[in-house]
Scaffold this active site. Structure first.
Site, PDB file in Angstrom:
ATOM      1  CD  GLU A 293       0.693 -14.644  -5.639  1.00  0.00           C
ATOM      2  OE1 GLU A 293      -0.388 -13.254  -5.765  1.00  0.00           O
ATOM      3  OE2 GLU A 293       0.158 -15.943  -4.742  1.00  0.00           O
ATOM      4  CD1 TRP A 296      -2.718 -14.511  -6.338  1.00  0.00           C
ATOM      5  CD2 TRP A 296      -5.093 -13.629  -6.394  1.00  0.00           C
ATOM      6  NE1 TRP A 296      -3.784 -15.163  -6.048  1.00  0.00           N
ATOM      7  CE2 TRP A 296      -5.092 -14.637  -5.566  1.00  0.00           C
ATOM      8  CE3 TRP A 296      -6.124 -12.264  -6.521  1.00  0.00           C
ATOM      9  CZ2 TRP A 296      -6.265 -15.428  -4.783  1.00  0.00           C
ATOM     10  CZ3 TRP A 296      -7.125 -12.582  -5.540  1.00  0.00           C
ATOM     11  CH2 TRP A 296      -7.345 -13.903  -4.756  1.00  0.00           C
ATOM     12  CD1 TRP A 324     -16.712   3.470   6.637  1.00  0.00           C
ATOM     13  CD2 TRP A 324     -14.589   1.445   7.287  1.00  0.00           C
ATOM     14  NE1 TRP A 324     -16.160   1.889   5.618  1.00  0.00           N
ATOM     15  CE2 TRP A 324     -15.431   1.044   6.236  1.00  0.00           C
ATOM     16  CE3 TRP A 324     -14.193   1.140   7.859  1.00  0.00           C
ATOM     17  CZ2 TRP A 324     -14.989  -0.529   5.737  1.00  0.00           C
ATOM     18  CZ3 TRP A 324     -13.610  -0.163   7.585  1.00  0.00           C
ATOM     19  CH2 TRP A 324     -14.004  -0.967   6.524  1.00  0.00           C
ATOM     20  CG  ASN A 359       1.384  -9.893  -1.516  1.00  0.00           C
ATOM     21  OD1 ASN A 359       0.205  -8.910  -1.617  1.00  0.00           O
ATOM     22  ND2 ASN A 359       0.998 -11.246  -0.791  1.00  0.00           N
ATOM     23  CD1 TRP A 377     -13.068  -0.163   2.584  1.00  0.00           C
ATOM     24  CD2 TRP A 377     -11.770  -0.246   0.548  1.00  0.00           C
ATOM     25  NE1 TRP A 377     -13.910  -0.843   1.185  1.00  0.00           N
ATOM     26  CE2 TRP A 377     -13.119   0.198   0.445  1.00  0.00           C
ATOM     27  CE3 TRP A 377     -11.197  -0.100  -0.774  1.00  0.00           C
ATOM     28  CZ2 TRP A 377     -13.744  -0.007  -0.816  1.00  0.00           C
ATOM     29  CZ3 TRP A 377     -11.511   0.254  -1.809  1.00  0.00           C
ATOM     30  CH2 TRP A 377     -12.920   0.360  -1.846  1.00  0.00           C
ATOM     31  CD1 TRP A 400      -5.556  -1.000  -0.803  1.00  0.00           C
ATOM     32  CD2 TRP A 400      -5.620  -1.298   0.818  1.00  0.00           C
ATOM     33  NE1 TRP A 400      -4.258  -0.496  -0.453  1.00  0.00           N
ATOM     34  CE2 TRP A 400      -4.662  -0.352   0.759  1.00  0.00           C
ATOM     35  CE3 TRP A 400      -6.384  -1.431   2.314  1.00  0.00           C
ATOM     36  CZ2 TRP A 400      -4.024   0.213   1.848  1.00  0.00           C
ATOM     37  CZ3 TRP A 400      -5.986  -1.003   3.536  1.00  0.00           C
ATOM     38  CH2 TRP A 400      -4.622   0.154   3.082  1.00  0.00           C
TER      39      TRP A 400
HETATM   40  C1  LIG Z   1      -3.597  -4.165   0.321  1.00  0.00           C
HETATM   41  C2  LIG Z   1      -2.670  -4.291  -0.867  1.00  0.00           C
HETATM   42  C3  LIG Z   1      -2.469  -3.153  -1.531  1.00  0.00           C
HETATM   43  C4  LIG Z   1      -1.657  -3.967  -3.589  1.00  0.00           C
HETATM   44  N1  LIG Z   1      -1.796  -2.972  -4.376  1.00  0.00           N
HETATM   45  C5  LIG Z   1      -0.797  -3.490  -5.123  1.00  0.00           C
HETATM   46  C6  LIG Z   1      -0.496  -2.514  -6.418  1.00  0.00           C
HETATM   47  O1  LIG Z   1      -1.190  -0.855  -6.171  1.00  0.00           O
HETATM   48  N2  LIG Z   1       0.266  -3.070  -7.492  1.00  0.00           N
HETATM   49  C7  LIG Z   1       0.793  -3.748  -7.292  1.00  0.00           C
HETATM   50  O2  LIG Z   1       1.069  -4.712  -8.961  1.00  0.00           O
HETATM   51  N3  LIG Z   1       0.075  -5.228  -6.704  1.00  0.00           N
HETATM   52  C8  LIG Z   1      -0.130  -4.223  -5.426  1.00  0.00           C
HETATM   53  N4  LIG Z   1      -0.472  -5.602  -3.835  1.00  0.00           N
HETATM   54  C9  LIG Z   1      -0.361  -6.733  -4.778  1.00  0.00           C
HETATM   55  C10 LIG Z   1       0.797  -7.224  -4.161  1.00  0.00           C
HETATM   56  O3  LIG Z   1       1.734  -6.828  -2.622  1.00  0.00           O
HETATM   57  C11 LIG Z   1       2.104  -6.563  -4.434  1.00  0.00           C
HETATM   58  O4  LIG Z   1       1.739  -6.869  -6.132  1.00  0.00           O
HETATM   59  C12 LIG Z   1       3.205  -7.676  -5.194  1.00  0.00           C
HETATM   60  O5  LIG Z   1       4.434  -7.424  -3.640  1.00  0.00           O
HETATM   61  C13 LIG Z   1       4.845  -6.500  -5.868  1.00  0.00           C
HETATM   62  O6  LIG Z   1       5.636  -7.649  -5.465  1.00  0.00           O
HETATM   63  P1  LIG Z   1       6.431  -8.572  -6.793  1.00  0.00           P
HETATM   64  O7  LIG Z   1       6.691  -7.797  -8.033  1.00  0.00           O
HETATM   65  O8  LIG Z   1       7.771  -8.777  -5.583  1.00  0.00           O
HETATM   66  O9  LIG Z   1       5.962  -9.564  -6.387  1.00  0.00           O
HETATM   67  P2  LIG Z   1       5.796 -11.387  -7.008  1.00  0.00           P
HETATM   68  O10 LIG Z   1       5.531 -12.242  -4.954  1.00  0.00           O
HETATM   69  O11 LIG Z   1       6.897 -11.446  -7.693  1.00  0.00           O
HETATM   70  O12 LIG Z   1       4.170 -11.713  -7.791  1.00  0.00           O
HETATM   71  C14 LIG Z   1       4.506 -11.238  -8.990  1.00  0.00           C
HETATM   72  C15 LIG Z   1       4.253  -9.957 -10.210  1.00  0.00           C
HETATM   73  O13 LIG Z   1       2.237 -10.780  -9.427  1.00  0.00           O
HETATM   74  C16 LIG Z   1       1.304 -10.240  -9.612  1.00  0.00           C
HETATM   75  N5  LIG Z   1       0.978 -10.266  -7.653  1.00  0.00           N
HETATM   76  C17 LIG Z   1       1.585 -10.692  -6.698  1.00  0.00           C
HETATM   77  N6  LIG Z   1       0.806 -10.853  -6.036  1.00  0.00           N
HETATM   78  C18 LIG Z   1      -0.456 -10.123  -6.513  1.00  0.00           C
HETATM   79  C19 LIG Z   1      -1.477  -9.838  -5.777  1.00  0.00           C
HETATM   80  N7  LIG Z   1      -1.914  -9.676  -4.444  1.00  0.00           N
HETATM   81  N8  LIG Z   1      -2.723  -8.782  -6.664  1.00  0.00           N
HETATM   82  C20 LIG Z   1      -2.247  -8.427  -8.022  1.00  0.00           C
HETATM   83  N9  LIG Z   1      -1.320  -9.042  -8.528  1.00  0.00           N
HETATM   84  C21 LIG Z   1      -0.088  -9.402  -7.412  1.00  0.00           C
HETATM   85  C22 LIG Z   1       2.424  -8.637  -9.421  1.00  0.00           C
HETATM   86  O14 LIG Z   1       1.876  -7.824 -10.515  1.00  0.00           O
HETATM   87  C23 LIG Z   1       3.807  -9.108  -8.844  1.00  0.00           C
HETATM   88  O15 LIG Z   1       4.459  -7.928  -9.851  1.00  0.00           O
HETATM   89  C24 LIG Z   1      -1.339  -4.942  -3.243  1.00  0.00           C
HETATM   90  C25 LIG Z   1      -1.712  -6.166  -1.694  1.00  0.00           C
HETATM   91  C26 LIG Z   1      -2.471  -5.278  -0.837  1.00  0.00           C
HETATM   92  C27 LIG Z   1      -1.942  -6.859   0.262  1.00  0.00           C
END
Ligand SMILES: Cc1cc2nc3c(=O)[nH]c(=O)nc-3n(C[C@H](O)[C@H](O)[C@H](O)COP(=O)(O)OP(=O)(O)OC[C@H]3O[C@@H](n4cnc5c(N)ncnc54)[C@H](O)[C@@H]3O)c2cc1C
Length: 493
Positions: A293, A296, A324, A359, A377, A400
């Site tokens: 992640e 990602w 849209w 997430n 979006w 997005w």
């Molecule tokens: C529509 C949408 C918008 C989002 N906008 C953002 C945003 O503005 N900023 C943001 O940091 N994340 C965003 N995310 C990705 C993700 O939802 C969050 O990073 C995650 O929920 C953060 O929670 P966590 O730190 O507990 O994640 P954990 O599951 O603990 O993951 C650890 C770290 O991995 C990274 N990560 C995890 N999932 C993703 C992902 N799908 N894409 C990119 N990085 C990821 C983050 O930096 C996160 O802190 C978005 C996801 C969606 C579906």
């Protein structure tokens, strides 16, 4: 002219941006080393609130920024380093401001960590060119990614468009450098400097203070970022692959806002997790999923760098023709958590109340906006940007586009989440919905994700009048799904 500039002092500047930490900060470390070489090059720190970029920090992010700057200021002060705060609002201000500061203080070298959005790159290049013309040394570093976007290449030397091979490559590349510990002794500039007050940057909301509840949830300090990582590695990581989808549990690290503002580096997360694996303290497979992640996030920056229009244009061009709907009433219902779909409303209210959203629920609410309401979006991206404490230009835009189906390696457009079954699957006891949508909390689990299917008697027992105490669903999901698929077919054809 100040006393110190008279005495031929040429300070070294560390320009902090989205890297508000003192440990494992390559630019800060290099600036410290540069200052250590000559007594006459003492270090000074600078932060400019840059509201001139296309994506200046949103409201919730600014709340975080206020506290992160206060923490950075304290950490620097303990080491004798002053932090100059400035605010830039109009288009050329940052460039002029940096050049003026360098001129006033007779700076000979400046250090920063790189940024990757198009206008940030243009801004930095412009500043670099001007400073170098004035014989000021400019040094930039990678302070926020495991690897620079251009370092991760496919076998044929191009960039990646698909995550899985990107992840394999980044894993096989190993780390680019070792971790850098927090500095101890610093040759710090002690002369007088002009700085704005933190409060004058007006980062905190006032009238109303909508972030009141944030304080109870978040601790935006560098120290706490490591505490959060430690707690996650002590527990939740071992069930990460399952629990990461459960908004009713604390199954993820919640490190995203610390990462967004650079209070922890991905390298620190990577190394600490790898050490926990090596010591046998965590389940390797689960921890590896967690690191994927983090990758990602890297992939999102990779895309942002190679597709500079990522935040504003669909990567698949034919999506520009998508029909849209402009529907302010639906958009407002979505933003305020009043759609009548409990899991969607819970997510949108979690976002408003905490500045963060799980997430899985981000994916559900995004799918709902795009595919049930047919709203662009970019409206969702904008709202998230303003309301998330972890607003991150690359991850937000890439995610997005991913949900919309118009990005790289995106979820196919025809994958339309059913909000009721998603709620039932990932919030099985409805604890999450009950927390954020208390007005329907008395409904039994069978109906809580679909209140309109409950009998009049059940609704009355639960003290619910649909359309009054809780909204009726603003669309019919089945019909909306058909409309979305038709619209998609039309642009594909
Ligand atoms: C529509 C949408 C918008 C989002 N906008 C953002 C945003 O503005 N900023 C943001 O940091 N994340 C965003 N995310 C990705 C993700 O939802 C969050 O990073 C995650 O929920 C953060 O929670 P966590 O730190 O507990 O994640 P954990 O599951 O603990 O993951 C650890 C770290 O991995 C990274 N990560 C995890 N999932 C993703 C992902 N799908 N894409 C990119 N990085 C990821 C983050 O930096 C996160 O802190 C978005 C996801 C969606 C579906």
């Amino acid at each position: 002219m100040t006393k110190s500039t008279k005495a031929n002092i040429n300070p070294t500047i560390m320009w902090f941006r989205y890297d508000l930490r003192i440990a494992d900060n390559p630019a800060f470390n290099a600036a410290i080393n540069h200052a250590a070489q000559e007594k006459t090059n003492p270090l000074i720190a600078l932060f400019v609130l840059d509201e001139t970029t296309a994506f200046p920090p949103g409201g919730a992010s600014k709340w975080w920024l206020h506290h992160a700057l206060s923490d950075l200021h304290q950490n620097l002060k303990k080491r004798g380093v002053q932090l100059i705060l400035k605010q830039a609002q109009s288009s050329d201000n940052v460039h002029d401001m940096i050049c003026d500061i360098c001129e006033d203080l007779k700076v000979k070298a400046i250090f920063w960590n790189r940024r990757y959005a198009k206008d940030e790159i243009n801004r930095d290049t412009h500043i670099k060119t001007s400073l170098e013309q004035k014989d000021i040394e400019v040094n930039s570093f990678n302070g926020s990614l495991l690897r620079e976007p251009w370092e991760v290449k496919t076998g044929s030397g191009t960039h990646y468009k698909v995550f899985t091979p990107f992840w394999r490559t980044i894993k096989s590349m190993g780390l680019s450098r070792s971790l850098i510990p927090a500095p101890k002794a610093i040759n710090a500039f002690s002369g007088p400097v002009k700085s704005d007050n933190l409060s004058s940057l007006k980062l905190l909301p006032q009238n109303p203070d909508w972030a009141k509840s944030f304080k109870k949830i978040w601790h935006p300090t560098e120290k706490h970022a490591h505490k959060a990582l430690g707690q996650f590695l002590d527990g939740a990581v071992n069930n990460y692959d399952d629990d990461r989808n459960r908004p009713d549990k604390i199954g993820t690290s919640r490190l995203s806002p610390y990462l967004a503002w650079g209070q922890i580096s991905p390298l620190q997360i990577w190394e600490t997790t790898k050490m926990a694996i090596a010591a046998g303290n965590v389940n390797e497979g689960q921890a590896d999923k967690f690191l994927s992640e983090i990758a990602w996030r890297e992939f999102s920056y990779h895309l942002l760098y190679f597709y500079p229009e990522l935040p504003s244009k669909p990567l698949r061009g034919y999506f520009e023709k998508f029909p849209w709907q402009v529907n302010p009433r639906h958009l407002k219902a979505w933003q305020t958590g009043q759609t009548g779909f409990p899991i969607v409303d819970a997510g949108m209210r979690e976002l408003w109340q905490t500045g963060w959203m799980h997430n899985r629920v981000r994916m559900i609410v995004a799918s709902f906006l795009i595919k049930d309401l047919l709203i662009d979006w970019r409206e969702g991206e904008k709202w998230f940007w303003d309301t998330l404490v972890d607003g991150d230009i690359a991850s937000n835009a890439a995610s997005w586009q991913w949900v919309a189906g118009c990005g790289a390696d995106a979820s196919p457009y025809f994958r339309i989440f059913n909000p009721m079954t998603q709620g039932e699957k990932f919030d099985p006891n409805a604890d999450y919905v009950r927390k954020y949508v208390p007005e329907i909390s008395k409904l039994p689990n069978k109906f809580i994700q679909r209140p309109w299917e409950a009998s009049e008697t059940l609704l009355a027992e639960a003290k619910i009048t649909l359309g009054e105490t809780y909204p009726k669903p603003i669309v019919d999901h089945k019909q909306a799904r058909i409309l979305a698929l038709d619209a998609y077919k039309a642009i594909k054809d």
